[in-house]
Write a protein that holds these residues in place. Structure first.
Motif, PDB file in Angstrom:
ATOM      1  N   ILE A   1       0.631  52.289   8.585  1.00 50.94           N
ATOM      2  CA  ILE A   1       1.449  52.762   7.476  1.00 50.94           C
ATOM      3  C   ILE A   1       2.923  52.617   7.843  1.00 50.94           C
ATOM      4  CG2 ILE A   1       1.932  54.645   5.884  1.00 50.94           C
ATOM      5  CD1 ILE A   1      -0.958  53.554   5.827  1.00 50.94           C
ATOM      6  N   GLY A   2       3.572  51.637   7.250  1.00 44.75           N
ATOM      7  CA  GLY A   2       5.006  51.487   7.440  1.00 44.75           C
ATOM      8  C   GLY A   2       5.757  52.561   6.673  1.00 44.75           C
ATOM      9  N   ASN A   3       7.048  52.640   6.896  1.00 43.76           N
ATOM     10  CA  ASN A   3       7.851  53.719   6.297  1.00 43.76           C
ATOM     11  C   ASN A   3       8.696  53.267   5.111  1.00 43.76           C
ATOM     12  OD1 ASN A   3       6.878  55.603   8.150  1.00 43.76           O
ATOM     13  ND2 ASN A   3       8.444  55.074   9.671  1.00 43.76           N
ATOM     14  N   SER A   4       8.332  52.160   4.492  1.00 43.71           N
ATOM     15  CA  SER A   4       9.127  51.623   3.386  1.00 43.71           C
ATOM     16  C   SER A   4       9.135  52.548   2.172  1.00 43.71           C
ATOM     17  CB  SER A   4       8.585  50.255   2.964  1.00 43.71           C
ATOM     18  OG  SER A   4       8.763  49.312   4.001  1.00 43.71           O
ATOM     19  N   SER A   5      10.208  52.484   1.422  1.00 44.87           N
ATOM     20  CA  SER A   5      10.344  53.353   0.252  1.00 44.87           C
ATOM     21  C   SER A   5       9.352  53.000  -0.852  1.00 44.87           C
ATOM     22  CB  SER A   5      11.776  53.288  -0.291  1.00 44.87           C
ATOM     23  OG  SER A   5      12.138  51.973  -0.653  1.00 44.87           O
ATOM     24  N   THR A   6       8.787  51.799  -0.824  1.00 48.43           N
ATOM     25  CA  THR A   6       7.789  51.438  -1.843  1.00 48.43           C
ATOM     26  C   THR A   6       6.509  52.257  -1.700  1.00 48.43           C
ATOM     27  OG1 THR A   6       7.055  49.601  -0.437  1.00 48.43           O
ATOM     28  CG2 THR A   6       8.601  49.079  -2.220  1.00 48.43           C
ATOM     29  N   ASN A   7       6.354  52.990  -0.613  1.00 47.39           N
ATOM     30  CA  ASN A   7       5.205  53.899  -0.508  1.00 47.39           C
ATOM     31  C   ASN A   7       5.177  54.873  -1.678  1.00 47.39           C
ATOM     32  OD1 ASN A   7       4.169  52.871   1.884  1.00 47.39           O
ATOM     33  ND2 ASN A   7       5.284  54.306   3.186  1.00 47.39           N
ATOM     34  N   LEU A   8       6.351  55.206  -2.189  1.00 43.82           N
ATOM     35  CA  LEU A   8       6.437  56.179  -3.277  1.00 43.82           C
ATOM     36  C   LEU A   8       6.005  55.588  -4.614  1.00 43.82           C
ATOM     37  CD1 LEU A   8       9.855  57.830  -2.337  1.00 43.82           C
ATOM     38  CD2 LEU A   8       7.542  58.552  -1.696  1.00 43.82           C
ATOM     39  N   ASP A   9       5.782  54.278  -4.650  1.00 46.23           N
ATOM     40  CA  ASP A   9       5.360  53.622  -5.894  1.00 46.23           C
ATOM     41  C   ASP A   9       3.847  53.663  -6.090  1.00 46.23           C
ATOM     42  OD1 ASP A   9       8.009  52.954  -6.302  1.00 46.23           O
ATOM     43  OD2 ASP A   9       7.796  50.938  -5.451  1.00 46.23           O
ATOM     44  N   HIS A  10       3.104  54.113  -5.069  1.00 43.97           N
ATOM     45  CA  HIS A  10       1.639  54.041  -5.125  1.00 43.97           C
ATOM     46  C   HIS A  10       1.018  55.333  -4.622  1.00 43.97           C
ATOM     47  CE1 HIS A  10       2.213  49.726  -5.723  1.00 43.97           C
ATOM     48  NE2 HIS A  10       3.016  49.745  -4.679  1.00 43.97           N
ATOM     49  N   GLU A  11       0.030  55.825  -5.340  1.00 44.03           N
ATOM     50  CA  GLU A  11      -0.691  57.025  -4.935  1.00 44.03           C
ATOM     51  C   GLU A  11      -2.013  56.603  -4.295  1.00 44.03           C
ATOM     52  OE1 GLU A  11      -0.945  59.858  -8.119  1.00 44.03           O
ATOM     53  OE2 GLU A  11       1.247  59.963  -8.360  1.00 44.03           O
ATOM     54  N   VAL A  12      -1.946  56.240  -3.018  1.00 48.00           N
ATOM     55  CA  VAL A  12      -3.116  55.693  -2.310  1.00 48.00           C
ATOM     56  C   VAL A  12      -3.466  56.523  -1.076  1.00 48.00           C
ATOM     57  CG1 VAL A  12      -2.793  53.334  -3.137  1.00 48.00           C
ATOM     58  CG2 VAL A  12      -1.588  54.093  -1.070  1.00 48.00           C
ATOM     59  N   GLY A  13      -2.954  57.742  -1.016  1.00 49.91           N
ATOM     60  CA  GLY A  13      -3.211  58.586   0.145  1.00 49.91           C
ATOM     61  C   GLY A  13      -4.690  58.771   0.427  1.00 49.91           C
ATOM     62  N   HIS A  14      -5.489  58.927  -0.632  1.00 52.65           N
ATOM     63  CA  HIS A  14      -6.933  59.132  -0.457  1.00 52.65           C
ATOM     64  C   HIS A  14      -7.597  57.902   0.153  1.00 52.65           C
ATOM     65  CE1 HIS A  14      -6.450  57.072  -4.286  1.00 52.65           C
ATOM     66  NE2 HIS A  14      -7.744  56.789  -4.303  1.00 52.65           N
TER      67      HIS A  14
END
Length: 226
Positions: free
Chosen positions: A9-22
Motif C-alpha cells: 500500500i503506497g501513500n499516494s493521495s489517490t488512495n482517497l479516491d477508492h473505498e477498497v479497505g475491505h
C-alpha cells in the motif's frame, strides 16, 4: 501450503479516491510504508498491518519505531544495511517483549533486479538506482523488489505519486497530512521527490513489472484503459 498473497500500500493521495479497505484486509501480507496511517482512513486503506517499511530517517527515530511496532506489524524492512540499526531494533524487541523480524529492505534482491535488464534501473553497491543519474529508489520501489523476492507475484495500490507531484493534485503526494509525520521528518515529507529520486524512471519500471506479470494493480491506474 497455499500461496500467500501480498499487497503493498503506497501513500499516494489517490488512495482517497477508492473505498477498497475491505479488499486490502483480505490479503495475507499487507506492506505499508514510512508514516502510514490507517485510523480514519480504514475504508480507503484497510486496517491490516503485517510489514512496516520505514525510510532511514524514521527507523533511526526510536519513538517512531516503538509506535509502529506497537501495531500488529510482524516484520520490519528498513532502508539501509546497518548492523547498528538492527542492534537497536533488537534491543527494542527485548524492551517491548514482542517478537518481530528485522531485515534490510535491500537484502537479497540483487538477482531479480539484475535479471530484468531494464535500462531505467541498475543495482549499484547493494541498492537499486533509477534514471540516467542513477538516483536512489524511493522506499516504495525498494519494497516492491523486496516483496517480489519473497512472494514472486504481488499486488500494489496507491503507487501513483509519480503523476500527482507534477500535476499539483497534492503538494506532497500523500493521502495523509504532515501532522501524522514526526516533526524531524517534516522537511523531507514536503520536499519534492525529484531532489533524491527519479519518479518518472520508477513509474516506467513499475509499468514494465506490470507488463511482465510480476505485479498486479488492485485498482487499475497504469493499466487503465487496456
Amino acid at each position: 501450503m497455499p500461496k500467500r498473497k501480498c499487497i503493498l500500500i503506497g501513500n499516494s493521495s489517490t488512495n482517497l479516491d477508492h473505498e477498497v479497505g475491505h479488499l486490502i484486509d483480505e490479503y495475507d501480507f499487507v506492506v505499508r510504508f514510512n508514516s502510514y496511517v490507517t485510523t480514519g482512513f480504514e475504508k480507503h486503506v484497510g486496517t491490516k498491518q503485517t510489514v512496516w517499511a520505514p525510510n532511514l530517517g524514521l527507523v533511526k527515530h526510536a519513538p517512531t519505531c516503538r509506535k509502529y511496532l506497537e501495531m500488529p506489524n510482524k516484520y520490519i524492512w528498513y532502508v539501509g544495511n546497518s548492523y547498528v540499526t538492527e542492534e537497536k531494533l533488537v534491543r527494542l524487541k527485548r524492551t517491548m517483549k514482542k517478537q518481530f523480524t528485522v531485515e534490510s529492505i535491500n537484502f537479497d534482491v540483487t538477482t531479480l533486479a539484475n535479471s530484468l535488464h531494464y535500462p531505467e534501473m541498475e543495482f549499484i553497491d547493494g541498492k537499486v538506482r533509477f534514471g540516467k543519474d542513477r538516483k536512489y529508489g524511493t522506499t516504495g520501489i525498494r519494497g516492491v523488489f523486496k516483496a517480489l523476492n519473497w512472494f514472486g507475484e504481488i499486488t500494489i495500490h496507491g503507487f501513483t505519486f509519480y503523476d500527482e507531484i507534477d500535476n499539483g493534485k497534492h503538494s506532497h503526494g500523500h493521502y495523509y497530512e504532515e501532522k501524522h509525520v514526526p516533526p524531524h521528518m517534516h522537511q523531507a515529507f514536503n520536499r519534492h521527490p525529484i531532489a533524491e529520486h527519479d519518479p518518472q524512471a520508477e513509474k516506467v519500471v513499475i509499468g514494465k513489472l506490470i507488463r511482465d506479470g510480476y505485479i498486479k494493480e488492485l485498482v487499475p491506474y497504469l493499466t487503465k484503459g487496456e
